[in-house]
Design a protein around this motif. Structure first.
Motif: not given
Length: 400
Positions: A159-161, A163-168, A171, A372, A376
């Protein structure tokens, strides 16, 4: 079921704390995707003291219309500060978190098999509501606390990975949009000396179509003249047809992937432009568009576009993202943007040199976005595998 399967009702209890004194103001709703969302309900004249307070590690759910929606909306509240939610939603909590972890239970609720079982138990006509007693009677495997923690830990890593991909991804998309605005709205693209065009005395001329000045040599063109519309290859499939063609290729509708089938109609990078439906434009009048790639099938609820020459898909995506198209929407009961109206959209086009430099600058970002998103997809498959393993009653010495 194995001996480790226990009724949900043995481990949860209803909670009913009302918002007396209006001490909580954060109002939430519950989505069908099993998430809390900011409520958009009109609360004028509503007695907010009657709303329920939800605290961290408590659950809210809806037992109404489960059969119609084929899902039971249920979500775990994870914020430190409490919120309020409609009194129509049952709120419950785990009786003893040393026996059952809230995150583990939420994982169980996430499984598609859980929704199918909830739908099976739902009664009451076409909409089908789930009785609380039937919900409590549904079972889940109860492992030791250590094994639950192990399962949850692995799930959170995935889940955290994601979420990080979605943030990237966000951006990268914001950066591309900022570059588009800087170049094609503010006209500060680099001139022949590499300096911002407009602020360094770049020559401007008045454009009647836009009622403002634009750089010399730029012009307004219709979308149909700078893109290729490939609608003729689209082919809708009924649910029965899709059920007989299950495969790995995405089947796109107006807004998203609806299914996966065993064949494809398109292969490459394209722009999807929603043709009909309630959400073809947002509150600002901007169109619903998607940047898609690879091999996929498309139904007839979305137009599909390819660029022409130096007018890339990346440029079209950023140009259309903030273009108001409200004036070309037809139909009251079923809003629609037909192909002719879509092709009439007017966009400002720069010089070949500017478009070439823009493409060189933003295309690498979209390659990263694709990478990314592909990652996902793989991570979502891992999530499903982990959720599926929850049903296996293994010995405490084995690991998932």
């Amino acid at each position: 079921m194995g001996s480790k399967y226990k009724p949900i009702g043995d481990y949860i209890q209803l909670v009913d704390e009302r918002n007396k004194g209006l001490k909580v103001t954060s109002l939430l709703g519950l989505s069908i995707s099993k998430q809390f969302i900011k409520s958009v309900a009109n609360t004028i004249g509503t007695d907010m003291e009657n709303y329920k307070i939800i605290h961290k590690n408590q659950f809210a759910c809806s037992t109404m219309q489960v059969r119609r929606d084929k899902k039971m909306p249920v979500a775990l509240y994870s914020e430190d500060e409490p919120s309020i939610i409609s009194q129509a939603y049952p709120i419950f909590e785990i009786i003893n978190t040393n026996e059952l972890l809230p995150e583990y239970l939420m994982m169980w609720f996430t499984r598609s098999e859980f929704d199918r079982e909830a739908c099976f138990h739902a009664v009451g006509g076409v909409r089908g509501s789930l009785e609380w007693e039937d919900f409590c009677g549904m079972k889940l495997p109860i492992y030791s606390l250590e094994k639950q923690q192990e399962i949850v830990k692995k799930y959170k890593v995935i889940q955290n990975r994601i979420a990080l991909n979605n943030q990237l991804i966000t951006k990268l998309e914001e950066t591309a949009q900022a570059i588009y605005k800087h170049w094609f709205v503010d006209f500060e693209f680099p001139n022949e000396n590499g300096k911002p065009y407009k602020s360094n005395g770049g020559e401007m001329v008045f454009c009647r179509e836009l009622d403002k000045e634009i750089p010399v040599g730029w012009e307004v063109k219709a979308l149909g003249n700078i893109s290729n519309c490939l609608d003729n290859k689209r082919r809708p499939l009924s649910k029965e047809e899709r059920d007989g063609k299950k495969g790995v290729y995405p089947y796109y509708g107006a807004m998203s992937i609806l299914d996966y089938v065993d064949d494809y109609l398109y292969d490459g990078d394209y722009l999807l432009f929603s043709e009909d439906g309630a959400n073809i434009i947002d509150e600002n009048g901007y169109p619903a568009i998607q940047f898609v790639w690879g091999k996929f099938w498309l139904n007839n609820h979305s137009h599909i576009l390819d660029g022409k020459g130096l007018i890339s898909i990346q440029f079209l995506f950023n140009a259309l993202l903030k273009t108001n198209v409200l004036n070309i929407v037809t139909g009251a009961a079923q809003p629609k943007i037909n192909q002719q109206n879509m092709n009439s959209i007017q966009l400002l086009i720069g010089s070949d040199i500017v478009h070439d430099k823009f493409n060189q600058l933003v295309k690498p970002s979209y390659r990263l976005i694709k990478a990314y998103k592909i990652q996902d997809q793989k991570l979502e498959e891992l999530k499903e595998l982990l959720l599926a393993k929850m049903t296996k009653v293994e010995s405490e010495k084995e690991t998932l």
